[in-house]
Scaffold this motif. Structure first.
Motif, mmCIF file in Angstrom:
data_model
loop_
_atom_site.group_PDB
_atom_site.id
_atom_site.type_symbol
_atom_site.label_atom_id
_atom_site.label_comp_id
_atom_site.label_asym_id
_atom_site.label_seq_id
_atom_site.Cartn_x
_atom_site.Cartn_y
_atom_site.Cartn_z
ATOM 1 N N ASN B 67 0.887 -1.082 0.064
ATOM 2 C CA ASN B 67 0.142 -0.150 -0.078
ATOM 3 C C ASN B 67 0.799 1.203 0.113
ATOM 4 O O ASN B 67 0.541 2.245 -0.481
ATOM 5 C CB ASN B 67 -0.861 0.085 1.020
ATOM 6 C CG ASN B 67 -2.066 -0.840 0.728
ATOM 7 O OD1 ASN B 67 -2.895 -0.755 -0.179
ATOM 8 N ND2 ASN B 67 -2.572 -1.758 1.748
ATOM 9 N N ALA B 69 4.065 1.307 -1.143
ATOM 10 C CA ALA B 69 5.088 0.796 -1.744
ATOM 11 C C ALA B 69 5.277 1.692 -3.133
ATOM 12 O O ALA B 69 4.224 2.115 -3.451
ATOM 13 C CB ALA B 69 5.271 -0.592 -2.228
ATOM 14 N N GLY B 70 6.642 1.986 -3.671
ATOM 15 C CA GLY B 70 6.690 2.755 -4.918
ATOM 16 C C GLY B 70 7.320 1.698 -5.749
ATOM 17 O O GLY B 70 7.237 0.718 -5.546
ATOM 18 N N LYS B 71 7.904 2.297 -6.903
ATOM 19 C CA LYS B 71 8.176 1.326 -8.025
ATOM 20 C C LYS B 71 9.334 0.494 -7.595
ATOM 21 O O LYS B 71 10.166 0.519 -6.844
ATOM 22 C CB LYS B 71 8.835 2.398 -9.102
ATOM 23 C CG LYS B 71 9.043 1.834 -10.397
ATOM 24 C CD LYS B 71 9.406 2.502 -11.287
ATOM 25 C CE LYS B 71 11.141 3.090 -11.211
ATOM 26 N NZ LYS B 71 11.662 3.815 -12.189
ATOM 27 N N HIS B 98 -5.349 -0.383 -3.129
ATOM 28 C CA HIS B 98 -5.554 0.754 -4.198
ATOM 29 C C HIS B 98 -4.989 0.253 -5.811
ATOM 30 O O HIS B 98 -4.323 -0.666 -5.659
ATOM 31 C CB HIS B 98 -4.859 2.169 -3.821
ATOM 32 C CG HIS B 98 -3.729 2.136 -3.161
ATOM 33 N ND1 HIS B 98 -2.729 2.020 -4.123
ATOM 34 C CD2 HIS B 98 -2.986 2.225 -1.934
ATOM 35 C CE1 HIS B 98 -1.196 1.858 -3.607
ATOM 36 N NE2 HIS B 98 -1.722 2.169 -2.357
ATOM 37 N N PRO B 99 -5.228 0.829 -6.779
ATOM 38 C CA PRO B 99 -4.812 0.687 -7.972
ATOM 39 C C PRO B 99 -3.485 0.589 -8.131
ATOM 40 O O PRO B 99 -3.064 -0.379 -8.890
ATOM 41 C CB PRO B 99 -5.504 1.666 -9.007
ATOM 42 C CG PRO B 99 -6.504 2.244 -8.218
ATOM 43 C CD PRO B 99 -6.213 2.277 -6.690
ATOM 44 N N VAL B 100 -2.879 1.581 -7.411
ATOM 45 C CA VAL B 100 -1.330 1.361 -7.741
ATOM 46 C C VAL B 100 -0.540 0.282 -7.086
ATOM 47 O O VAL B 100 0.354 -0.359 -7.830
ATOM 48 C CB VAL B 100 -0.650 2.893 -7.073
ATOM 49 C CG1 VAL B 100 1.004 2.731 -7.071
ATOM 50 C CG2 VAL B 100 -0.931 4.002 -7.560
ATOM 51 N N VAL B 103 -1.129 -2.700 -9.597
ATOM 52 C CA VAL B 103 -0.291 -2.501 -10.869
ATOM 53 C C VAL B 103 0.944 -3.188 -10.225
ATOM 54 O O VAL B 103 1.713 -3.984 -11.161
ATOM 55 C CB VAL B 103 -0.207 -0.914 -11.164
ATOM 56 C CG1 VAL B 103 1.123 -1.087 -12.066
ATOM 57 C CG2 VAL B 103 -1.425 -0.522 -12.049
ATOM 58 N N LEU B 104 1.673 -2.592 -8.956
ATOM 59 C CA LEU B 104 2.862 -3.073 -8.709
ATOM 60 C C LEU B 104 2.722 -4.602 -8.433
ATOM 61 O O LEU B 104 3.873 -5.099 -9.131
ATOM 62 C CB LEU B 104 3.100 -2.362 -7.118
ATOM 63 C CG LEU B 104 3.828 -1.100 -7.337
ATOM 64 C CD1 LEU B 104 3.717 -0.586 -5.685
ATOM 65 C CD2 LEU B 104 5.020 -1.019 -7.738
ATOM 66 N N PHE B 107 3.174 -6.392 -11.675
ATOM 67 C CA PHE B 107 4.622 -6.574 -12.255
ATOM 68 C C PHE B 107 5.479 -7.533 -11.422
ATOM 69 O O PHE B 107 6.229 -7.993 -11.991
ATOM 70 C CB PHE B 107 5.074 -4.918 -12.308
ATOM 71 C CG PHE B 107 4.679 -4.133 -13.549
ATOM 72 C CD1 PHE B 107 5.556 -4.367 -14.467
ATOM 73 C CD2 PHE B 107 3.646 -3.223 -13.416
ATOM 74 C CE1 PHE B 107 5.485 -3.346 -15.772
ATOM 75 C CE2 PHE B 107 3.374 -2.790 -14.579
ATOM 76 C CZ PHE B 107 4.301 -2.548 -15.803
#
Lengths: 455, 133
Positions: B67, B69-71, B98-100, B103-104, B107
């Protein structure tokens, strides 16, 4: 989020995608930190760009590795080829040494049988001598190539008349043509009519050696027609020399390798002449040593023309002409004494035999210590023929000692060490002259005569 | 600025790798990932986990909270996939609301989505899946 903000954000994404399409993999979109769908889209684009960059980097690395692999394979092939060529070279050299040796040993064995037959004796001894010179040529070729490759071959610049050199070559090869029974082949030399300068300043010996190698090859591979050689002026400081023939020509697949060492072309119609496969390597090495270049035009079945350029300087000054005084027809040196220092009994015997014709008194020594003892005995020695490689004290050291005791004595170094450097060493050690083995009897007499003239 | 990958022990059951918090909860290693996930951090996690494995009995599960976390760098993602292939690893639950985070997680799982790695949008469901035998 307002429509304007949404549009602006989507435009950012489109711009980023367009840049990526153009190969810019540094693009990274900012996230607002709201963790909404647009941030998710931005995060997805960012990570896809990272993946594309990694893929591209990996592909580049793979290409680099492929290139390195190809280079390694090529180097390996070259190393194997080099090994193969060296083995072939050794086989070739062995063959080329054994062939004349066979004639030398064979005819030497026959000599006693024909002792009463002067014609046969003369014929056999001519063959023995010629095959001896063939062996010498082979050794000289190998030494030349070795010196070229190690950069030890000095350039000896001198002023000389180019047309005179071409005339000499023409005369030499007219005789050669006769010897190899190819008198039906026409031989011409051509000079550039625009070349007004009589003398040029370059290494005459090497230019001659290059021509000799190329013209020999031309005769080897030509059965009929014409061989021409000569030069044209190519620019201000360069002469383009050429040697052309109407011979077999060089097949396309051989053209790139003929200048490599140990490569020989086959002449199926002529098995009488052999070679070490070094001639063209030497030619190329000599030309490059002098800062020139060589090229080839050839058509299989029609002939070849070799062109080579070598930088030169025009000059009006003639070279130093060596006046050949000749050898006196009847020599009588009975009033002189020569000390022959030679450890090889056969060479010593040969020298004694040659010198006996001059009536000179001959003293012999097989090592330097004995030679020094003879000098210390105050025997009336006028001249010393000094071998260089001797057991114990070498000939150069012995010369230093002799010259320090008796500076009047003339010393001629005689050695199988044949380079210019060796000659310099001998002179530096105090020798008055130098002669390289195998030597010609007349040359030896001429050199002794010259030294006796100083007494 | 890239994240630090220094390992700091707060207690036997709480360790930090840069800004990531690691908690040992029974046979589950609970990671709260924060900020950009660099290759160095992924390596540090692999090193720490192998150490933690030696003191944990049986198979180990991972609960990774994305939640905050970045790239993830491509190399870091590959290292996380390796976690799933370790002998000692049972399951990995990726958590994000959440959507980010979704996506993470996609990947991280990559195109060859492993059977023992799954994404959940609620911690309750994730824990429930991890506990299933």
């Amino acid at each position: 989020m307002s429509d304007n903000l949404l549009n602006s954000r989507i435009n950012e994404f489109i711009e980023a995608i367009m840049k990526v399409a153009q190969g810019d993999f540094t693009i990274q979109l900012d996230l607002t930190g709201e963790n909404n769908h647009l941030d998710a889209l931005a995060m997805g684009i960012n990570m896809m760009v990272d993946d594309l960059k990694k893929g591209r980097d990996t592909a580049l690395e793979n290409d680099r590795i492929k290139l390195l692999n190809a280079q390694l394979v090529e180097a390996n092939v070259k190393a194997l080829e080099s090994d193969r060529l060296k083995s072939m070279f050794l086989q070739n050299v062995s063959h080329e040494i054994r062939t004349p040796l066979n004639a030398i040993i064979g005819f030497s064995e026959l000599l006693p049988r024909y002792f009463e037959n002067k014609d046969k004796l003369n014929y056999f001894s001519t063959i023995i001598k010629q095959r001896g010179f063939d062996l010498l040529d082979l050794i000289n070729d190998i030494l030349d190539l070795s010196q070229i490759e190690t950069g030890q071959l000095p350039i000896n610049l001198e002023n000389f008349e180019l047309s005179e050199l071409l005339i000499d070559l023409h005369t030499f090869f007219i005789n050669h043509r006769q010897k190899i029974n190819k008198t039906h082949i026409e031989l011409h030399y051509e000079t550039d009519p625009c070349h007004k300068q009589k003398y040029i300043h370059t290494d005459k010996g090497k230019i001659k050696q290059i021509f000799v190698n190329l013209i020999y090859n031309a005769f080897k591979f030509t059965e009929a027609g014409t061989i021409k050689f000569g030069y044209t002026i190519d620019g201000k400081n360069s002469i383009e020399y050429f040697v052309s023939d109407t011979g077999l020509g060089i097949p396309v697949d051989k053209q790139s390798v003929i200048f490599e060492r140990f490569v020989q072309l086959e002449n199926e119609t002529d098995n009488t002449q052999h070679g070490t496969g070094l001639g063209l390597s030497i030619v190329k090495g000599l030309i490059e040593l002098m800062g020139g270049s060589i090229s080839l035009q050839t058509t299989a079945g029609k002939g070849s023309t070799f062109y080579f350029t070598v930088p030169y300087e025009s000059t009006d000054v003639t070279g130093v002409k060596i006046v050949n005084k000749g050898i006196p027809t009847c020599i009588d040196w009975h009033q002189y004494t020569i000390l022959v220092v030679e450890d090889d009994i056969y060479n010593a015997e040969y020298l004694e035999e040659v010198l006996s014709e001059t009536k000179i008194n001959v003293l012999k020594s097989s090592n330097a210590k004995d030679a020094i003892d003879i000098i210390n005995l105050d025997l009336p020695v006028d001249i010393v023929l000094m071998d260089v490689k001797l057991p114990g004290i070498n000939g150069l050291e012995a010369t230093r000692i002799l010259k320090s005791k008796m500076p009047r004595i003339r010393v001629i170094a005689q050695t199988a060490y044949s380079s210019n450097e060796d000659a310099k060493k001998a002179i530096n050690a105090g020798c008055d002259d130098y002669i390289c083995k195998p030597f010609n009897k007349d040359l030896l007499i001429k050199k002794i005569n010259k030294q006796l003239g100083y007494l | 600025m890239s994240q630090s990958a220094e390992i700091k022990y707060v207690s036997e059951n709480e360790i930090w790798i840069g800004s990531n918090k690691v908690m040992v909860e029974g046979n589950t290693i609970h990671v709260i990932a924060q900020g950009e996930q660099t290759t160095e951090m992924a390596h540090a996690h692999l090193k720490l986990n192998q150490k933690l494995f030696s003191s944990m009995e049986g198979k180990v599960n991972f609960l990774i909270d994305l939640n905050k976390a970045g790239k993830n760098s491509p190399e870091a993602r590959q290292i996380w996939v390796q976690h799933g292939k370790l002998e000692k690893t049972s399951k990995i639950a990726l958590l994000g609301i959440h959507p980010v985070a979704r996506v993470l997680a996609s990947f991280v799982m990559g195109i060859n989505k492993p059977n023992n790695v799954c994404f959940f949008s609620s911690e309750e469901e994730a824990v429930k899946w991890l506990k299933q035998s």
